[in-house]
Design an enzyme around this catalytic site. Structure first.
Site, short mmCIF file in Angstrom:
data_model
loop_
_atom_site.label_atom_id
_atom_site.label_comp_id
_atom_site.label_asym_id
_atom_site.label_seq_id
_atom_site.Cartn_x
_atom_site.Cartn_y
_atom_site.Cartn_z
CB CYS A 121 44.81 17.90 64.28
SG CYS A 121 43.49 19.05 63.85
CE LYS A 123 38.29 16.81 67.03
NZ LYS A 123 37.86 18.14 67.49
CB SER A 489 36.34 25.47 66.58
OG SER A 489 37.68 25.84 66.61
FE1 FES Z 1 44.40 21.09 63.39
FE2 FES Z 1 43.32 23.40 64.35
S1 FES Z 1 44.81 22.12 65.25
S2 FES Z 1 42.85 22.37 62.49
#
Ligand code: FES
Length: 575
Positions: A121, A123, A489
């Site tokens: 993911c 981070k 994001s």
């Molecule tokens: Fe993990 Fe998007 S890459 S929530």
């Protein structure tokens, strides 16, 4: 590290009494070489990192067969999808440094000689390169993979074919909330967009970081774009297995040749990574992470440097969120090497930068097909006929609201009339802004200002992604701007400015903006200003109460330590 030890590190770390008690065969394990830190941010809590354990076991077994020893070091992987929009969202960015600290600590404490980091993911992707840079232990990154895309048979999503990702579900949910689609359509999206594990499946932050890692030379070629599995109940994807095993070969070769991360993570490598990230339309989070990785690699790099390198680069990868395609589609046409070859052909990459294959970028790309030889010509476009000209995707701005800097994300679109000018709608939290959007209190032309959500103010600088999704779902994405001292994001798109520095909680002038003030965003001049005189801003600053510490943060917690140590977004939120 300075050697203050009277033990030989390996003898000490592998003392037989300790090995026997930990379940190893002591005679065998004490002779094993190399000892490799397997940096494993595994969790079964989310689909981004739930395959990490299987990859770690595969690597440990393969190392054992070759005489090595893999020692696991864990770390808390935080899913942005599970934390965004909640009171715990600050833990996401905080986890980057926490994970890097865990890997560094475990590596030295276990006396390992090399390191393989498995990312995942968002981070986790940044945290993968930080301990490699800090320890300078020979090593590289293995990516667990991105999620497979899905498809539905109703508009506007049917037109995207087999390319639907979490972005489509998120915007579908907002469209449902706004009464634009029904519950059945939303359910179809929910069931279709992610048939299996993996990170968010297009050019969002996790894939931005995997592409940066590959472009920097710290991951094998085509390692940044594979899918994690075939479906949720399947084995890990064969491409992941192939990458993991090839990475062990590469590790032995790095050890044989004495090649360490800082031999690879040079200034030229950072410039290549920035160039690729701009060409692919990467997430604005890359600014924070590149600065943090550069600090750990001891490479001087500023946010202005990133802008200067990136502004030469047109947007050529036609991926979500600015385009229609998923990461899987890019992988099928050849992955990141196809983008890099096009950039190399136009003199935009340093050809002689070394990589973990032991070869240069130019050597690695020698057999990569040219764009003209690809069957599909709509996934990666040419530098001469790009999706958007250079300096039209993300850029660094400054102005009287952001004296240090801020980052703009336009997603390859251009603002009509060259600037966006509108009245400020000011909120001191994400929740207040969300309520205003949901109450239809935000209208076309507004500039939403969300402040006190920076690295210190939140603390942890959460992503304002649910606000941008609501704007897109309500059809306001092109007509309302959003500026903040928080983050976005990689999924976010629209007229967006984040990372405003200094943040409000550190006395930044974003804290002086009031409802109705005129805010002006000018991408061409790279400025963000409020139409107020210096005298008016000074008068407001004198009137303003000093920012007080948020007493709801418990002393001694990770968030408490973070807000005391963290630098501004302008410096990458390093501690
Ligand atoms: Fe993990 Fe998007 S890459 S929530």
């Amino acid at each position: 590290m300075t050697d203050k030890s009277y033990w030989n590190d390996t003898e000490h770390g592998l003392r037989k009494v300790e090995l026997r008690a930990a379940g190893f065969n002591p005679d065998d394990a004490a002779k094993r070489h190399p000892v490799v830190t397997i940096a494993s941010p595994y969790t079964n809590a989310h689909r981004c990192n739930n395959r990490v354990q299987q990859i770690a076991e595969l690597i440990i077994d393969a190392l054992e067969q070759r005489g090595g020893q893999g020692l696991l070091v864990g770390a808390p992987a935080v899913s942005d999808a599970l934390t965004q929009g909640t009171a715990n969202a600050g833990y996401s960015l905080v986890s980057r440094d926490l994970m890097a600290d865990c890997f560094e600590t475990g590596h030295f404490a276990h006396h390992a000689q090399a390191m393989i980091v498995i990312s995942g993911c968002d981070k986790t992707g940044a945290a993968a390169m930080m301990p490699l840079a800090r320890t300078n232990a020979p090593g590289l990154v293995v990516y667990p993979g991105t999620s497979s895309p899905g498809a539905v048979n109703f508009s506007p999503w049917a037109e995207k074919g087999d390319n639907l990702t979490i972005l489509d579900y998120a915007e579908g949910a907002a469209a449902h909330e706004a009464g634009k689609i029904g519950a059945i359509e939303l359910q179809q999206l929910e069931k279709s967009v992610m048939p299996g594990s993996g990170t968010c499946g297009a050019m969002f932050t996790a894939n931005t970081m995997s592409c940066i890692t590959e472009a920097m030379g710290m991951m094998l070629a085509r390692g940044a774009s594979h899918t994690a599995d075939y479906h949720a109940d399947s084995e890990i994807h064969d491409d992941v297995k192939t990458q993991a095993l090839a990475s062990i070969d590469a590790l032995y070769s790095l050890l044989d040749n004495g090649l360490r991360p800082r031999d690879i993570m040079t200034r030229a490598a950072f410039e290549n990574a920035i160039t690729v990230a701009y060409a692919m339309g990467g997430s604005t989070n890359m600014y924070l992470h590149l600065l943090a990785i550069a600090r750990d690699a001891q490479v001087p790099l500023t946010i202005e440097d990133i802008q200067a390198i990136g502004e030469r680069v047109p947007l050529i990868a036609n991926l979500q969120p600015h385009g229609p395609f998923s990461m899987k589609t890019l992988h099928e046409v050849g992955g990141v090497p196809v983008v890099m070859k096009e950039l190399l052909n136009h003199g935009l990459l340093h050809a002689d930068a070394l990589t973990v294959s032991g070869k240069t970028i130019a050597d690695n790309l020698a057999d990569t097909p040219e764009l003209k030889d690809l069957t599909r010509k709509d996934v990666v476009l040419s530098v001469t006929k790009p999706i958007a000209a250079a300096n039209n995707h993300i850029s660094v701005l400054s102005g009287n609201i952001a004296p240090e800097s801020c980052v703009l994300k336009l997603g390859g679109k251009t603002i009509e009339h060259g600037e966006f000018r509108g009245p400020a709608r000011v909120f001191d939290s994400e929740t207040e802004a969300m309520n205003a959007i949901r109450d239809d209190d935000i209208v076309a032309g507004d500039v939403i200002v969300v402040r006190r959500v920076g690295p210190v103010g939140a603390p942890g600088m959460p992503e304002m992604v649910h606000l941008t999704i609501q704007l897109q779902g309500r059809g306001l994405g092109k007509d309302v701007a959003l500026i903040t001292d928080g983050r976005f994001s990689g999924v976010s798109h629209g007229i967006l400015i984040g990372h405003i520095s200094p943040e409000a909680a550190r006395g930044g002038p974003i804290g002086l903006v009031r409802d109705g003030d005129t805010v002006v965003i000018n991408p061409l001049d790279r400025t963000l200003n409020v139409e107020l005189s210096d005298a008016e801003l000074s008068a407001r600053a004198n009137e303003q109460q000093p920012h007080t510490t948020d007493n709801s943060i418990q002393p001694g917690t990770v968030l408490d330590k973070y807000r005391r140590l963290v630098s501004s977004a302008h410096y990458g939120c390093v501690q």
